[in-house]
Motif scaffolding. Structure first.
Motif, PDB file in Angstrom:
ATOM      1  N   TYR A  79      36.147  33.352  28.264  1.00 31.55           N
ATOM      2  CA  TYR A  79      35.838  34.765  28.439  1.00 31.55           C
ATOM      3  C   TYR A  79      36.136  35.128  29.890  1.00 31.55           C
ATOM      4  N   CYS A  80      36.552  36.350  30.127  1.00 33.80           N
ATOM      5  CA  CYS A  80      36.738  36.779  31.517  1.00 33.80           C
ATOM      6  C   CYS A  80      36.253  38.217  31.686  1.00 33.80           C
ATOM      7  N   CYS A  81      35.961  38.540  32.936  1.00 35.66           N
ATOM      8  CA  CYS A  81      35.499  39.886  33.289  1.00 35.66           C
ATOM      9  C   CYS A  81      35.927  40.155  34.729  1.00 35.66           C
ATOM     10  N   THR A  82      35.848  41.397  35.117  1.00 38.37           N
ATOM     11  CA  THR A  82      36.136  41.752  36.503  1.00 38.37           C
ATOM     12  C   THR A  82      34.836  42.096  37.211  1.00 38.37           C
ATOM     13  N   CYS A  83      34.775  41.745  38.488  1.00 44.61           N
ATOM     14  CA  CYS A  83      33.574  41.979  39.292  1.00 44.61           C
ATOM     15  C   CYS A  83      33.968  42.427  40.696  1.00 44.61           C
ATOM     16  N   PHE A  84      33.194  43.341  41.244  1.00 51.13           N
ATOM     17  CA  PHE A  84      33.305  43.651  42.661  1.00 51.13           C
ATOM     18  C   PHE A  84      32.665  42.493  43.426  1.00 51.13           C
ATOM     19  N   TYR A  85      33.195  42.182  44.599  1.00 49.93           N
ATOM     20  CA  TYR A  85      32.649  41.056  45.358  1.00 49.93           C
ATOM     21  C   TYR A  85      32.585  41.355  46.848  1.00 49.93           C
ATOM     22  N   VAL A  86      31.735  40.584  47.503  1.00 47.37           N
ATOM     23  CA  VAL A  86      31.664  40.524  48.958  1.00 47.37           C
ATOM     24  C   VAL A  86      31.897  39.062  49.311  1.00 47.37           C
ATOM     25  N   PHE A  87      32.682  38.826  50.350  1.00 43.89           N
ATOM     26  CA  PHE A  87      33.010  37.467  50.776  1.00 43.89           C
ATOM     27  C   PHE A  87      32.333  37.162  52.103  1.00 43.89           C
ATOM     28  N   ASN A  88      31.637  36.042  52.173  1.00 42.79           N
ATOM     29  CA  ASN A  88      31.036  35.572  53.417  1.00 42.79           C
ATOM     30  C   ASN A  88      32.072  34.705  54.126  1.00 42.79           C
ATOM     31  N   LYS A  89      32.682  35.241  55.180  1.00 42.01           N
ATOM     32  CA  LYS A  89      33.777  34.556  55.881  1.00 42.01           C
ATOM     33  C   LYS A  89      33.349  33.304  56.629  1.00 42.01           C
ATOM     34  N   THR A  90      32.113  33.252  57.051  1.00 45.58           N
ATOM     35  CA  THR A  90      31.687  32.095  57.845  1.00 45.58           C
ATOM     36  C   THR A  90      31.334  30.897  56.967  1.00 45.58           C
ATOM     37  N   GLN A  91      30.788  31.159  55.774  1.00 40.79           N
ATOM     38  CA  GLN A  91      30.401  30.061  54.894  1.00 40.79           C
ATOM     39  C   GLN A  91      31.250  29.966  53.636  1.00 40.79           C
ATOM     40  N   ASN A  92      32.230  30.855  53.501  1.00 38.23           N
ATOM     41  CA  ASN A  92      33.216  30.810  52.413  1.00 38.23           C
ATOM     42  C   ASN A  92      32.611  30.868  51.016  1.00 38.23           C
ATOM     43  N   TYR A  93      31.751  31.842  50.776  1.00 34.49           N
ATOM     44  CA  TYR A  93      31.256  32.047  49.420  1.00 34.49           C
ATOM     45  C   TYR A  93      31.351  33.525  49.060  1.00 34.49           C
ATOM     46  N   PHE A  94      31.236  33.808  47.769  1.00 35.22           N
ATOM     47  CA  PHE A  94      31.355  35.157  47.234  1.00 35.22           C
ATOM     48  C   PHE A  94      30.018  35.601  46.662  1.00 35.22           C
ATOM     49  N   ILE A  95      29.748  36.904  46.754  1.00 29.70           N
ATOM     50  CA  ILE A  95      28.583  37.502  46.117  1.00 29.70           C
ATOM     51  C   ILE A  95      29.089  38.566  45.143  1.00 29.70           C
ATOM     52  N   ILE A  96      28.595  38.480  43.903  1.00 31.55           N
ATOM     53  CA  ILE A  96      28.889  39.506  42.904  1.00 31.55           C
ATOM     54  C   ILE A  96      27.552  40.020  42.366  1.00 31.55           C
ATOM     55  N   THR A  97      27.608  41.120  41.671  1.00 34.98           N
ATOM     56  CA  THR A  97      26.422  41.613  40.968  1.00 34.98           C
ATOM     57  C   THR A  97      26.749  41.745  39.501  1.00 34.98           C
ATOM     58  N   SER A  98      25.792  41.370  38.673  1.00 31.30           N
ATOM     59  CA  SER A  98      25.965  41.510  37.239  1.00 31.30           C
ATOM     60  C   SER A  98      24.606  41.343  36.563  1.00 31.30           C
ATOM     61  N   ASP A  99      24.418  42.071  35.503  1.00 27.65           N
ATOM     62  CA  ASP A  99      23.171  42.028  34.750  1.00 27.65           C
ATOM     63  C   ASP A  99      23.041  40.710  33.983  1.00 27.65           C
ATOM     64  N   LYS A 100      21.832  40.222  33.874  1.00 26.85           N
ATOM     65  CA  LYS A 100      21.591  38.962  33.158  1.00 26.85           C
ATOM     66  C   LYS A 100      21.916  39.052  31.672  1.00 26.85           C
ATOM     67  N   LYS A 101      22.031  40.244  31.153  1.00 29.31           N
ATOM     68  CA  LYS A 101      22.317  40.426  29.724  1.00 29.31           C
ATOM     69  C   LYS A 101      23.810  40.364  29.401  1.00 29.31           C
ATOM     70  N   THR A 102      24.662  40.350  30.417  1.00 29.18           N
ATOM     71  CA  THR A 102      26.104  40.326  30.155  1.00 29.18           C
ATOM     72  C   THR A 102      26.526  38.968  29.609  1.00 29.18           C
TER      73      THR A 102
END
Length: 156
Positions: free
Chosen positions: A38-61
């Motif tokens: 399965y795939c979906c699209t998400c808006f993200y923020v990238f933490n440049k210093t620690q190299n991780y991504f943050i997304i938001t999504s409902d637990k029901k998805t």
């Protein structure tokens, strides 16, 4: 840095890779459950210093329900262009988890700073930590790829 004919193996993310990630804001997240992808699209923020991504999504998805069963995921970011010489894109594998309560306030601040409209929603934030990254950049030459991998990789 190690070289092969079409691949450059890197130990640290280059400024070009970090710039590419921060220039974009949508990724495609791929999950699976019972051998059904399965795939979906998400808006993200990238933490440049620690190299991780943050997304938001409902637990029901569907994708969040699937990561509760299988937290190892893949995702990609691509430059949409019809000019082959300008093609760029990133492919990742990694681990996703809900943002820790201790980090929630800071991550929420960063997410809303990037996407102010998100302040109107109840945000459920998720952190994606890559363990593998492949950056295709045809501006370096057709089919040239930079590959980064964490030294400690999960075992199956």
């Amino acid at each position: 840095m190690t070289f092969s004919s079409q691949h450059i193996y890197i130990e640290e993310l280059t400024p070009a890779i970090k710039e590419f990630i921060t220039e974009h804001h949508i990724l495609t997240l791929a999950t699976s459950n019972n051998n059904m992808p399965y795939c979906c699209t998400c808006f993200y923020v990238f933490n440049k210093t620690q190299n991780y991504f943050i997304i938001t999504s409902d637990k029901k998805t569907r994708h969040i329900q699937e990561i509760s069963i299988q937290p190892f995921v893949s995702w990609s970011i691509a430059l949409e262009t019809s000019m082959v010489g300008k093609l760029q894109g990133l492919q990742f594998t990694g681990f996703i988890k809900e943002v820790d309560k201790a980090d929630l306030r800071q991550e929420k601040y960063c997410y809303i700073k990037r996407f102010p409209i998100a302040s109107l929603a109840e945000l459920q934030l998720w952190r994606m930590d890559p363990d593998f990254m492949k950056f295709t950049d045809n501006q370096l030459g057709f089919g040239k790829k930079m590959i980064w991998e964490k030294i400690f990789r999960r075992s199956f």
